[in-house]
Design a protein around this motif. Structure first.
Motif, PDB file in Angstrom:
ATOM      1  N   ALA A 165       0.822  -1.211   0.000  1.00 30.22           N
ATOM      2  CA  ALA A 165       0.000   0.000   0.000  1.00 30.22           C
ATOM      3  C   ALA A 165       0.855   1.260   0.000  1.00 30.22           C
ATOM      4  O   ALA A 165       0.520   2.260  -0.648  1.00 30.22           O
ATOM      5  CB  ALA A 165      -0.940   0.001   1.214  1.00 30.22           C
ATOM      6  N   GLY A 166       1.979   1.243   0.704  1.00 28.97           N
ATOM      7  CA  GLY A 166       2.826   2.439   0.763  1.00 28.97           C
ATOM      8  C   GLY A 166       4.025   2.351  -0.146  1.00 28.97           C
ATOM      9  O   GLY A 166       5.018   3.057   0.054  1.00 28.97           O
ATOM     10  N   LEU A 167       3.984   1.530  -1.163  1.00 23.21           N
ATOM     11  CA  LEU A 167       5.136   1.300  -2.035  1.00 23.21           C
ATOM     12  C   LEU A 167       5.577   2.574  -2.742  1.00 23.21           C
ATOM     13  O   LEU A 167       6.759   2.861  -2.847  1.00 23.21           O
ATOM     14  CB  LEU A 167       4.788   0.218  -3.063  1.00 23.21           C
ATOM     15  CG  LEU A 167       5.911  -0.171  -4.052  1.00 23.21           C
ATOM     16  CD1 LEU A 167       7.115  -0.702  -3.300  1.00 23.21           C
ATOM     17  CD2 LEU A 167       5.414  -1.185  -5.063  1.00 23.21           C
ATOM     18  N   ALA A 168       4.602   3.360  -3.201  1.00 27.28           N
ATOM     19  CA  ALA A 168       4.964   4.557  -3.972  1.00 27.28           C
ATOM     20  C   ALA A 168       5.704   5.566  -3.128  1.00 27.28           C
ATOM     21  O   ALA A 168       6.501   6.360  -3.646  1.00 27.28           O
ATOM     22  CB  ALA A 168       3.701   5.196  -4.559  1.00 27.28           C
ATOM     23  N   MET A 169       5.486   5.589  -1.814  1.00 30.17           N
ATOM     24  CA  MET A 169       6.098   6.579  -0.935  1.00 30.17           C
ATOM     25  C   MET A 169       7.347   6.020  -0.258  1.00 30.17           C
ATOM     26  O   MET A 169       8.031   6.754   0.466  1.00 30.17           O
ATOM     27  CB  MET A 169       5.088   7.014   0.139  1.00 30.17           C
ATOM     28  CG  MET A 169       3.837   7.670  -0.442  1.00 30.17           C
ATOM     29  SD  MET A 169       2.635   8.089   0.826  1.00 30.17           S
ATOM     30  CE  MET A 169       3.610   9.202   1.844  1.00 30.17           C
ATOM     31  N   ALA A 170       7.660   4.751  -0.442  1.00 28.76           N
ATOM     32  CA  ALA A 170       8.800   4.148   0.244  1.00 28.76           C
ATOM     33  C   ALA A 170      10.110   4.544  -0.420  1.00 28.76           C
ATOM     34  O   ALA A 170      10.161   4.887  -1.609  1.00 28.76           O
ATOM     35  CB  ALA A 170       8.657   2.622   0.224  1.00 28.76           C
ATOM     36  N   ALA A 171      11.185   4.469   0.376  1.00 31.70           N
ATOM     37  CA  ALA A 171      12.521   4.719  -0.162  1.00 31.70           C
ATOM     38  C   ALA A 171      12.850   3.611  -1.161  1.00 31.70           C
ATOM     39  O   ALA A 171      12.336   2.498  -1.058  1.00 31.70           O
ATOM     40  CB  ALA A 171      13.539   4.727   0.972  1.00 31.70           C
ATOM     41  N   PRO A 172      13.739   3.875  -2.139  1.00 30.82           N
ATOM     42  CA  PRO A 172      14.075   2.869  -3.174  1.00 30.82           C
ATOM     43  C   PRO A 172      14.506   1.539  -2.588  1.00 30.82           C
ATOM     44  O   PRO A 172      14.079   0.491  -3.042  1.00 30.82           O
ATOM     45  CB  PRO A 172      15.191   3.543  -3.950  1.00 30.82           C
ATOM     46  CG  PRO A 172      14.926   5.013  -3.781  1.00 30.82           C
ATOM     47  CD  PRO A 172      14.382   5.166  -2.385  1.00 30.82           C
ATOM     48  N   ALA A 173      15.356   1.585  -1.541  1.00 27.58           N
ATOM     49  CA  ALA A 173      15.834   0.317  -0.969  1.00 27.58           C
ATOM     50  C   ALA A 173      14.686  -0.453  -0.338  1.00 27.58           C
ATOM     51  O   ALA A 173      14.563  -1.666  -0.481  1.00 27.58           O
ATOM     52  CB  ALA A 173      16.934   0.578   0.056  1.00 27.58           C
ATOM     53  N   THR A 174      13.822   0.267   0.367  1.00 24.68           N
ATOM     54  CA  THR A 174      12.688  -0.375   1.025  1.00 24.68           C
ATOM     55  C   THR A 174      11.735  -0.970  -0.009  1.00 24.68           C
ATOM     56  O   THR A 174      11.217  -2.082   0.148  1.00 24.68           O
ATOM     57  CB  THR A 174      11.946   0.643   1.894  1.00 24.68           C
ATOM     58  OG1 THR A 174      12.865   1.217   2.820  1.00 24.68           O
ATOM     59  CG2 THR A 174      10.798  -0.028   2.638  1.00 24.68           C
ATOM     60  N   ALA A 175      11.487  -0.225  -1.087  1.00 29.32           N
ATOM     61  CA  ALA A 175      10.616  -0.706  -2.150  1.00 29.32           C
ATOM     62  C   ALA A 175      11.146  -1.997  -2.764  1.00 29.32           C
ATOM     63  O   ALA A 175      10.400  -2.941  -3.040  1.00 29.32           O
ATOM     64  CB  ALA A 175      10.460   0.359  -3.235  1.00 29.32           C
ATOM     65  N   ALA A 176      12.450  -2.066  -2.952  1.00 31.82           N
ATOM     66  CA  ALA A 176      13.061  -3.264  -3.541  1.00 31.82           C
ATOM     67  C   ALA A 176      12.880  -4.466  -2.626  1.00 31.82           C
ATOM     68  O   ALA A 176      12.597  -5.580  -3.069  1.00 31.82           O
ATOM     69  CB  ALA A 176      14.546  -3.016  -3.809  1.00 31.82           C
ATOM     70  N   GLN A 177      13.024  -4.219  -1.288  1.00 35.31           N
ATOM     71  CA  GLN A 177      12.853  -5.305  -0.332  1.00 35.31           C
ATOM     72  C   GLN A 177      11.408  -5.832  -0.329  1.00 35.31           C
ATOM     73  O   GLN A 177      11.152  -7.037  -0.262  1.00 35.31           O
ATOM     74  CB  GLN A 177      13.234  -4.822   1.064  1.00 35.31           C
ATOM     75  CG  GLN A 177      14.732  -4.584   1.237  1.00 35.31           C
ATOM     76  CD  GLN A 177      15.035  -3.953   2.582  1.00 35.31           C
ATOM     77  OE1 GLN A 177      14.129  -3.562   3.316  1.00 35.31           O
ATOM     78  NE2 GLN A 177      16.330  -3.853   2.901  1.00 35.31           N
ATOM     79  N   ILE A 178      10.467  -4.868  -0.420  1.00 34.15           N
ATOM     80  CA  ILE A 178       9.049  -5.267  -0.430  1.00 34.15           C
ATOM     81  C   ILE A 178       8.735  -6.108  -1.659  1.00 34.15           C
ATOM     82  O   ILE A 178       8.059  -7.151  -1.584  1.00 34.15           O
ATOM     83  CB  ILE A 178       8.154  -4.016  -0.385  1.00 34.15           C
ATOM     84  CG1 ILE A 178       8.296  -3.313   0.970  1.00 34.15           C
ATOM     85  CG2 ILE A 178       6.690  -4.376  -0.650  1.00 34.15           C
ATOM     86  CD1 ILE A 178       7.586  -1.983   1.058  1.00 34.15           C
ATOM     87  N   LEU A 179       9.252  -5.680  -2.806  1.00 33.52           N
ATOM     88  CA  LEU A 179       8.990  -6.416  -4.049  1.00 33.52           C
ATOM     89  C   LEU A 179       9.647  -7.796  -4.022  1.00 33.52           C
ATOM     90  O   LEU A 179       9.082  -8.778  -4.514  1.00 33.52           O
ATOM     91  CB  LEU A 179       9.476  -5.617  -5.245  1.00 33.52           C
ATOM     92  CG  LEU A 179       8.632  -4.385  -5.579  1.00 33.52           C
ATOM     93  CD1 LEU A 179       9.344  -3.515  -6.600  1.00 33.52           C
ATOM     94  CD2 LEU A 179       7.274  -4.805  -6.114  1.00 33.52           C
ATOM     95  N   GLN A 213      10.242  -9.597  -1.337  1.00 32.00           N
ATOM     96  CA  GLN A 213       9.439 -10.438  -0.450  1.00 32.00           C
ATOM     97  C   GLN A 213       8.138 -10.867  -1.126  1.00 32.00           C
ATOM     98  O   GLN A 213       7.681 -12.006  -0.982  1.00 32.00           O
ATOM     99  CB  GLN A 213       9.133  -9.680   0.840  1.00 32.00           C
ATOM    100  CG  GLN A 213       8.386 -10.523   1.866  1.00 32.00           C
ATOM    101  CD  GLN A 213       8.150  -9.781   3.164  1.00 32.00           C
ATOM    102  OE1 GLN A 213       8.694  -8.690   3.367  1.00 32.00           O
ATOM    103  NE2 GLN A 213       7.354 -10.360   4.043  1.00 32.00           N
ATOM    104  N   ALA A 214       7.533  -9.935  -1.893  1.00 32.05           N
ATOM    105  CA  ALA A 214       6.302 -10.259  -2.601  1.00 32.05           C
ATOM    106  C   ALA A 214       6.526 -11.361  -3.637  1.00 32.05           C
ATOM    107  O   ALA A 214       5.698 -12.238  -3.837  1.00 32.05           O
ATOM    108  CB  ALA A 214       5.721  -9.021  -3.277  1.00 32.05           C
ATOM    109  N   ALA A 215       7.684 -11.310  -4.319  1.00 31.33           N
ATOM    110  CA  ALA A 215       8.010 -12.344  -5.308  1.00 31.33           C
ATOM    111  C   ALA A 215       8.132 -13.706  -4.640  1.00 31.33           C
ATOM    112  O   ALA A 215       7.656 -14.726  -5.160  1.00 31.33           O
ATOM    113  CB  ALA A 215       9.307 -11.985  -6.031  1.00 31.33           C
ATOM    114  N   ALA A 216       8.741 -13.718  -3.451  1.00 36.08           N
ATOM    115  CA  ALA A 216       8.873 -14.989  -2.717  1.00 36.08           C
ATOM    116  C   ALA A 216       7.507 -15.522  -2.315  1.00 36.08           C
ATOM    117  O   ALA A 216       7.237 -16.729  -2.390  1.00 36.08           O
ATOM    118  CB  ALA A 216       9.755 -14.777  -1.486  1.00 36.08           C
ATOM    119  N   GLU A 217       6.622 -14.591  -1.878  1.00 34.21           N
ATOM    120  CA  GLU A 217       5.287 -15.015  -1.498  1.00 34.21           C
ATOM    121  C   GLU A 217       4.508 -15.530  -2.707  1.00 34.21           C
ATOM    122  O   GLU A 217       3.728 -16.475  -2.601  1.00 34.21           O
ATOM    123  CB  GLU A 217       4.540 -13.850  -0.838  1.00 34.21           C
ATOM    124  CG  GLU A 217       5.042 -13.540   0.554  1.00 34.21           C
ATOM    125  CD  GLU A 217       4.152 -12.528   1.248  1.00 34.21           C
ATOM    126  OE1 GLU A 217       3.085 -12.930   1.741  1.00 34.21           O
ATOM    127  OE2 GLU A 217       4.521 -11.343   1.265  1.00 34.21           O
TER     128      GLU A 217
END
Length: 351
Positions: free
Chosen positions: A4-18, A20-24
């Motif tokens: 939900a907050g991907l657009a506002m996240a820092a680049p490094a944080t966004a990469a980590q979220i993506l 983790q999402a790929a693993a899920e």
């Protein structure tokens, strides 16, 4: 949500979220493909159902019933285990095909209640599997069983229900129209018989040159038999003996001309009984008795054969009460009835 907050996240944080999402997503895929079925289970079931269908007319019905019931229980267990959505549809279909065969076998063994229960089970599993043709075959069994139980209205209803599921260009459609015609005749409805039988003939003319197969078996003979044997029985019930004789002779010739792998001994025996009753109605008891003995000498004298033979002996006894040959036929039938007991044990409910 995690994105939900991907657009506002820092680049490094966004990469980590993506990441983790790929693993899920991989876990989601593995879950969808997760199954406890062995790699060859469905192929084995297909082979088993094929063999059971081939054994139906060749082996004693009680032995086949026991073997098919064992597999039906196994499929019930597989449906309760872990499997994919696609595997579930295939298992539901196999469960339905096994129950459809159990319906006929129970009918052959003289247990209409069990037969109708399995016909209903086959229809429901066909619906759940999205398999309309299986539903139609189930209603074909239900129509026959109800007819032999002297419930022509229910037989007709089952045939019409099957017609809503059967492909228009399939031999099963011919058979179901002929089932409806036979049910109408059993109810004394001459106009209903004529209308439904014309529908069967029309459907037969529209069949494609190449016949479909059911578990490797050509189903066209079932349509051909329905157009000859069913009207023979129907004309007997409608009191039109000459028409019955003509159709019964045609039915018997059709059965005898069939390849050995397509022969149906019980249906052939019923055709002989139809011909026997027609001869008796036309005043020829000697030929009627002879044909009756031939029918009861069949390799597969199931309940429906004995039931129709009972119709023959009852008619002969009323019309020709003092003929010893008629009494001999009654004794032949009584011996077969005694040998057929005990009745089929009740089967536990499945999935």
């Amino acid at each position: 949500m995690k994105l939900a907050g991907l657009a506002m996240a820092a680049p490094a944080t966004a990469a980590q979220i993506l990441q983790q999402a790929a693993a899920e997503a991989m876990e989601f895929t593995q879950q969808a493909e997760s199954t406890s079925l062995g790699s060859g289970t469905l192929d084995h079931l297909d082979l088993a159902v094929t063999e059971f269908n081939h054994a139906y007319s060749l082996k004693p019905p009680k032995a086949v019933f026991d073997a098919v019931m064992d597999y039906r229980r196994k499929v019930n267990g597989l449906l309760k285990a872990k499997h994919t959505h696609q595997q579930e549809r295939e298992l539901l279909a196999f469960a339905g095909w096994l129950s459809e065969l159990l319906a006929w076998l129970a009918h052959d063994l003289g247990d209409a209640r069990t037969g109708l229960a399995f016909a209903t089970d086959a229809f429901v599993h066909g619906q759940q599997a999205g398999h309309g043709q299986l539903c139609a075959w189930a209603m074909d069994a239900s129509a026959s069983i109800n007819l032999y139980e002297q419930r022509p209205a229910k037989a007709r209803s089952a045939a019409l229900r099957g017609l809503t599921e059967a492909p228009a260009d399939h031999p099963l459609t011919v058979r179901l129209h002929a089932q409806a015609a036979r049910a109408a005749a059993a109810d004394g409805d001459t106009e209903g018989f004529t209308s439904a039988f014309h529908s069967a003939q029309d459907a037969h003319r529209l069949l494609p040159p190449r016949s479909p197969r059911r578990f490797g078996m050509d189903v066209m003979p079932l349509a051909d038999y329905a157009l000859t044997s069913y009207p023979a029985t129907s004309f007997i019930w409608l009191g039109q003996a000459e028409q019955a004789r003509r159709h019964a002779e045609h039915a018997l010739a059709t059965y005898e001309a069939a390849p050995e792998t397509s022969r149906a001994p019980s249906r052939e025996a019923i055709a002989r009984i139809d011909l026997a009753i027609a001869h008796a109605q036309l005043g020829d008891p000697d030929d009627a008795v002879s044909l009756g003995h031939q029918a009861l000498g069949s390799a597969r004298v199931v309940d429906s054969v004995r039931h129709r033979a009972g119709d023959l002996t009852s008619f002969l006894t009323r019309r020709y009460p003092r003929q010893s040959a008629v009494e001999g036929l009654r004794e032949h039938l009584a011996a077969l009835d005694a040998a057929a007991r005990p009745a089929l044990p009740a089967a536990p409910s499945g999935a």
